[in-house]
Scaffold this motif. Sequence first.
Motif, PDB file in Angstrom:
ATOM      1  N   MET A   1      26.279 -11.747 -16.251  1.00  0.00           N
ATOM      2  CA  MET A   1      24.905 -12.611 -15.824  1.00  0.00           C
ATOM      3  C   MET A   1      24.025 -12.591 -17.353  1.00  0.00           C
ATOM      4  N   PRO A   2      23.565 -13.815 -17.661  1.00  0.00           N
ATOM      5  CA  PRO A   2      22.842 -14.030 -18.816  1.00  0.00           C
ATOM      6  C   PRO A   2      21.670 -13.252 -18.549  1.00  0.00           C
ATOM      7  N   PRO A   3      20.878 -12.966 -19.439  1.00  0.00           N
ATOM      8  CA  PRO A   3      19.713 -12.241 -19.726  1.00  0.00           C
ATOM      9  C   PRO A   3      18.527 -12.895 -18.820  1.00  0.00           C
ATOM     10  N   LYS A   4      18.717 -14.236 -18.995  1.00  0.00           N
ATOM     11  CA  LYS A   4      17.504 -14.972 -18.119  1.00  0.00           C
ATOM     12  C   LYS A   4      17.555 -14.469 -16.653  1.00  0.00           C
ATOM     13  N   GLY A   5      18.617 -14.411 -15.945  1.00  0.00           N
ATOM     14  CA  GLY A   5      18.696 -13.891 -14.706  1.00  0.00           C
ATOM     15  C   GLY A   5      18.126 -12.616 -14.427  1.00  0.00           C
ATOM     16  N   LYS A   6      18.373 -11.630 -15.335  1.00  0.00           N
ATOM     17  CA  LYS A   6      17.785 -10.337 -15.464  1.00  0.00           C
ATOM     18  C   LYS A   6      16.413 -10.327 -15.542  1.00  0.00           C
ATOM     19  N   LYS A   7      15.631 -11.186 -16.380  1.00  0.00           N
ATOM     20  CA  LYS A   7      14.647 -11.322 -16.673  1.00  0.00           C
ATOM     21  C   LYS A   7      13.797 -11.828 -15.353  1.00  0.00           C
ATOM     22  N   GLY A   9      14.915 -11.408 -12.533  1.00  0.00           N
ATOM     23  CA  GLY A   9      14.814 -10.261 -11.501  1.00  0.00           C
ATOM     24  C   GLY A   9      13.792  -9.385 -11.556  1.00  0.00           C
ATOM     25  N   ALA A  12      10.447 -10.520 -10.711  1.00  0.00           N
ATOM     26  CA  ALA A  12      10.332 -10.845  -9.236  1.00  0.00           C
ATOM     27  C   ALA A  12       9.653  -9.137  -8.974  1.00  0.00           C
ATOM     28  N   LYS A  15       6.525  -8.678  -9.997  1.00  0.00           N
ATOM     29  CA  LYS A  15       5.529  -9.695  -8.963  1.00  0.00           C
ATOM     30  C   LYS A  15       5.448  -8.761  -7.652  1.00  0.00           C
ATOM     31  N   LYS A  16       6.467  -8.311  -7.140  1.00  0.00           N
ATOM     32  CA  LYS A  16       6.059  -7.608  -5.992  1.00  0.00           C
ATOM     33  C   LYS A  16       5.402  -6.511  -5.987  1.00  0.00           C
TER      34      LYS A  16
ATOM     35  N   LYS B  17      13.210 -16.640  -8.381  1.00  0.00           N
ATOM     36  CA  LYS B  17      12.739 -15.434  -8.051  1.00  0.00           C
ATOM     37  C   LYS B  17      12.869 -15.194  -6.456  1.00  0.00           C
ATOM     38  N   LYS B  20      16.867 -13.995  -4.293  1.00  0.00           N
ATOM     39  CA  LYS B  20      17.185 -12.841  -3.939  1.00  0.00           C
ATOM     40  C   LYS B  20      16.449 -12.311  -2.552  1.00  0.00           C
ATOM     41  N   LYS B  52      22.953 -20.981  -9.572  1.00  0.00           N
ATOM     42  CA  LYS B  52      22.374 -19.877  -8.931  1.00  0.00           C
ATOM     43  C   LYS B  52      22.674 -19.579  -7.446  1.00  0.00           C
ATOM     44  N   GLN B 203      22.553 -12.053 -27.041  1.00  0.00           N
ATOM     45  CA  GLN B 203      22.167 -11.980 -25.595  1.00  0.00           C
ATOM     46  C   GLN B 203      22.316 -10.941 -24.733  1.00  0.00           C
ATOM     47  N   HIS B 204      22.971 -10.002 -25.162  1.00  0.00           N
ATOM     48  CA  HIS B 204      23.342  -8.973 -23.948  1.00  0.00           C
ATOM     49  C   HIS B 204      23.051  -7.405 -24.754  1.00  0.00           C
ATOM     50  N   LYS B 249      29.392 -17.215 -12.865  1.00  0.00           N
ATOM     51  CA  LYS B 249      28.665 -16.733 -14.041  1.00  0.00           C
ATOM     52  C   LYS B 249      28.839 -17.156 -15.436  1.00  0.00           C
ATOM     53  N   GLU B 253      26.408 -18.797 -17.828  1.00  0.00           N
ATOM     54  CA  GLU B 253      26.534 -18.491 -19.280  1.00  0.00           C
ATOM     55  C   GLU B 253      26.699 -19.546 -20.194  1.00  0.00           C
TER      56      GLU B 253
END
Lengths: 711, 485
Positions: A1-7, A9, A12, A15-16, B17, B20, B52, B203-204, B249, B253
Motif C-alpha cells: 500500500m502506498p503511503p498515500k493510502g496510509k495517510k 487512513g 480519517a 477526523k473522527k 476516507k 473504509k 481503491k 516511499q515506504h 496494490k 503503486e
Amino acid sequence: MPPKGKKGGGGAKDKKGGEDERQEPLQAVVLCDSFETRFNPFTLERPRCLLPLANTPLIEYTLEFLAGSGAEEVFLYCGNHTDTVEEYLQNSKWLSNTAPFSLEIIRSTSRSVGDCMRDLDQKGLIVGDFICVYGDVVANISLEGALAAHRASREKNKNAIMTMVLREAGENHRTKPTHMRPTFVIDQDTGRCVHYEQIRPGQSATLDVPGEVLKDHVDLDVREDLIDCGIDICTPNVLAQYTDNFDWQLPRRGFLYGILKDFETFQLTIHTHIVTEEYAARVKNLQAYDAISRDVVSRWTYPLTPDTNLVAGQTFQLHKGSVYREEGVVLARSSNVGRNCVLGKATSVGDHSNITNSVIGRRCVIGSRVKIDGAYIWDDARIGDDTVIEKAVIANEASIGKRCKVEQGALISYGAKVSDGTTISGDRRVTTLKRKRGYEKDEVVQVPADPKIVGEDGIGYHMQFDEDEEEEVAEALLVGMQNMDLTVDDISTFDSDEEDDEDDYEPSHARTGSTRSDSFASIDSEESGENKSSVQEFHREAVNSLFDDMKKGTDPDTMQLELKSMRLTANAEDKQVRRALAVAFNKRVANLIESGKSPKEAAETLFPTYNRLVKGCVSSDEEYEQAEFLMFIQTDLTHRAQGEKMMLFLSNALATNDLIEPDGFEKWWNDERSTASEQLVAIRKDTEQLVKVLCEDDEDDSEEEEDSDDE
Amino acid sequence: MPAPTVGQAPSLNTFLKSLKGTEIETSIELLISLLKRRQIKNSRPCAIATAKLLLQVVAEQRWRSAQDLIKRIRDVGRKLVAAQPREMAVGNIVRRVLGVVREVAEEDQDSTSNIAPESLPGSPAIVGQSLHRPALPSNISGFSPLSHGAALPQNVQTQPQSGTSSPSLDGSVDSPPRRPPMPNAGGSYAGAAPHTSLFGIFQHPQGASPIGTPPIGSGTASPIPKSKKDQEEQKEKLDIKAEVIDGIKDLLEELDIVDKQIAESALDHIHSNEIILTHTSSQTVQAFLTAAARKRKFTVIHVEAYPNDHESTHSTIVNGGQKTGDDAEGDERWKPLTAMGIKVIVIPDSAVFALMSRMNKVILAPHTVLANGSLIAAAGASTIAQAAKVHHVPVVVLSGVYKLSPVYPFDTDEMIEYGDPGKVIPYQDGEFMDKVDVVNPVYDFVDAELVDLYITNLGGHAPSYLYRIVADHYRTEDIDLTSKT
C-alpha cells in the motif's frame, strides 16, 4: 500500500477524533410544495417537484445539488401530493440503502412555508445550521463558500441568523423573473441585507429605505440584478422566529420583511452571499421553466445536464449541436432534429418532421411533416401528422390530432385530446380536471370536454384560473405573461375576476402608464408615498377575503369584523376600505354574470345582504364618501366586460337600498374625475338615465320640502 | 458512514476516507455520483478512486470463485464506466484489475496440485519479460468506442459468455490457455519492478515494501474462514484473493510512482538551452520538467489552457504543482520551475502558432491515449499539435500506462466532453447567452500522426507501437465492458 493510502487512513482517524467535538451533521430542508398554483393545470395531478425538466424530475436536481454540497440529513416537506412524492422517492436511489444522505419525508398539513417552519421547530429535528431550499432548485454551485461565509458572519455576530445565496445575473436575463424584481439593499462591508423590496415593472422604481438604515451604513449596494434561487442557510433561530411570528407565511415577504422591520428591537441580521460563478435558479413559474430548461440543454448547469443521466435508467448521449438522445429513438430518415433538443427513449419522429429547441419525453409518437419549435412535450404524448407546435407545454399522454396548430403559450395537460384540425390559441390551458374548493381539502374533479376548445372528439376544457390567496398570487398569474413568450397572451383572457383584484399590478396598467396615472392620479395620489406597498397589500388581501366570503356566503357580520381587523392591522384608511369593497362587489358581480346570471340579477343578489358592509364604510350623510365609492366602482369597471351594465344595475341597487343618497350620485356625476377618460365616460353612459331620475326626484323632494317649509 | 466535514463538498479525499467502514454498495453508488457530478475528475483521481474501490470489492467476502469475482468486477466496472464514459481511466483500471484476476485464476488452474505457486510474487520479474509475451490478443474490431459497444456486433464477446455459463471453479472454459502463465503481478508492474526497489526507499519509510508484504486487505479477510466450506476451496479462494489484492496494490503503486518513472527519461529528451512548449497544469509534465531542471537550464513556454484549466496552470507556475488536496509534504517535485532557475513564460492559447517556430519541443499531457496512438487532451492541444506539425517541431506526449485505453476512436466527436459555457461567457451576460449558443469543449482530439513520441512509464514508444502495449495490458475479453455476461 502506498503511503498515500496510509495517510488517508490516518487522516480519517484524525477526523473522527475531531468529529466528536465538531458539531452536528449538515442538515437540509427541502420544501417540496411551494403552496402556489403557478404550474396549474399541471400541478393538479402531479406535484411540482416531479414535473420533468429536460426529462428529469425537478426533485432530482435539488437532491443532487444537496448531495453535491455534502448534506447528510435531508428533511422533505410535502403538502399536496405527498403520496406521489413518497412513491417516487421510494423507487429512487435517494431512499435506498446506498443513498448519500438520510432522507426523511415529513407529512404535514401545512398551508404555507411558514407553517412548515413552525412544524419543523415543533418536531425539534434540526440541531444546527441547516440549508433550506425549495424542491425545484436547479443548482450546481458549491455551498462551501456560502457555508463558510455564514459561519464567518455568525462568528462576528451572534445575531446573524440567515445567509441567502444569490446568483448574480445581468440586467436582462431570461432566468430572472420579469414580472417582479426582488431588490436587495446590501451593506457593502458585511454583506448584510438591510432592506428588501419586490419591485414590479411599471411601478415607479422607488425604494423605501428606512432612515436608520441610511444612517447606520456608509456604503450600500442596491442590487436588482440577482436571481433569488431560494437557497438559504439558516440557524435554528430562524425556526424560532417563525414560531414567534405565527403570521409569517413566506420566507421573503413574511420572514425577511419581518426580521428587517424588527431589527431595532431584536438586532437580528440576515446576510447575503452573492455567487458570480456556476449556476443556481429556481423553477418558480413557467417562464423560469422555459429559461432553465434552455439553460440545462445548453449546458449552463453543467454537470447537471441530460447526458449525466441523473435518474437510473436514463441513457442520454450528447450529439452535435446540443442534441441529447436516449437509446431507441427512432428518427425517420427525412426528419430533421435541429439544435438544442432532447429526445427521450423510444420516441419516434416521422418523415419530414422538423424539431428544434424542444424537449420531448419518452415514448412519444410524432407524426410526419410535424413542425415543433421550442415546445416541451412530456412522456407518451402523440402528435398527429402536419401539426405545428410552437412554444407550448404538452403534458403526459396528451394527444394532438392531425393538422392541428398549437400556438405559443398554450398548455395542454395530462390526458387531454385535441381532435384533428383544431387550433389551440396561445392563451389556452387545456385540461381535463378541475380543482374544487372545499373547506378542508381541495378536491380534483373531472370536467366534461368543451368541444369549442378541443374539437369534436377532444377531451379537455379551458381552465380558468383558480383563485388562491397566497402571497404571491399576483406573480403566479402574471407568470411569463410579459416579455416571455410562454403564455404571452394569457392576461387578456383571464377571467375578469382574477385580473382585477390586482389593480395596481396589472400589466395593462403598466403598459398604458399614462392613462393609469390620469384616471387614478387624484384618487391614489396619497398612496404613492411611502406606504404604497402596504396599501396594495391591504387592498389585495381585503378584496380577496371579501370576495371569498361572498362566494361562500359568510355572514355579513363576520365579514364586517374581518374587514375591520384587517383594516386595523394594515392601518388602512377608510378610503381604502371603500375601494376594496367596491372592487370586491364588482368582482362578485362579474363572477355571477359569468356563471350565467344577468347583470341585473347579479347586482341585486348583493343587496340587501351586504347593506351592512356598505354602511360600515360609506356614511349616508357624507356625500363625498358616497361619490367616492361610486367612483371606485366606476374606475374598477373600466376593464370588466359589460362594465356599463354593471354600473347601471349596481347604482340602481345602491340607490334602491338607500345606501347612496341622490346627493351622492349627483356629486359623483358632476365630479370631473368621473369623466377623466373615455373609458370612464363609456362606463357611466348607461347610468345617465338613472342619475337624472334620481336627481330629479331629489330635487322634487327638496322642492316639496321647501314648499312645505314655505307654507 | 464516516461523515465528511460539515458542509464539505465530496471529493476524491472524502471518498477515499469514507471507503473504509462503508458498505461496499454505498461506496459504489457514491463513486458513481461523484463521477457524475464531476467531483472526481481527470484521469489520475479517477484511476485512484476506481482502484481503491475495486480493492474493497475484491476484499469483500461474497464471491466464490474467480469467475464470480470477474463477473462482479465487470458489473461494478460497467456501472462506473456508464456513469462517466469519457473518463476512460476508470474503464482502464477496471480492465487492468480484471486482467489481474484472470491471470491469477489461470495460474492457479495451471498449478492445480501445488497451491502455493509463487510465494514471492513479482520480485524476479524483469522489465523485458512483459514485452516478450507471445500472445497478442489484439482484436481491433472488437474495440468499442465508449458506451456504443452495445450497438456493435458482439461476436467477439461470446467467449466470456460461454465461460460464465458454466461457472466452474477453474477458468478453463473461459480462457483457452493462449497465454503462458505469467507472474501474478500485472504487466505494467513488471515494468515497474526495478523502480519500486529504488523508490520504495523514499516511499515506504516504515519498510512496507509492496513486494512480499502480506496485503492489508487479506489480513482482515483471511482470518474468517468458514468451517463448513470445503477446506481446499477455501484455501484456493484465499490465495486468489490475496494475489488479486496484491495485484491491485501494485496497480496503485504504479499510479503513485508513474510520474517519477516518466521523469527518469527527462534528461534524454530535454537538452540545455532548449525552448519547450507545454500545456495545462499536468503533474506529470511538471515532474518531468523538474527532473530535467535539476541538471539543465532551458526555457518553458506554458500555454495557459483557458478557460477550463488556466487557474490551476497559473497556480502551478507560481506555487508549483497542485497539492491534490492531501497535505503533501514540501516535496521537491512540487517546487515551481521558476524556483529552480528555469524561465517560464505564460502565453494565451491564441499565441501558440506565432511562437511555434521558435520551439524546440512540445510536451503534452493527455487525458486519455487511444489504442491507435491518437489522444484526447485538454482543449487547445489540437491547435498546438497542428501548429507543431506545420513547424516540424517534435511533439512528445507523457502518459502513464493507466491512461492508455483500448478504445478505438470511431467517432471522435463523442469522446469530447462539453463543459460549462459559463467559463467562456459569463452567465450574467443575459442577452448574449440568450441568443448565442455557447459551447465549451473540455477536450481536444489529437490524431496519431501529429504525435512523434510517447513516453510512458515503460519507456518511449512510437504512436504506432501503442497497440502492442494495449495488447499487453488488457485482455481481449475485457475490452468491451458493456457486453452483458
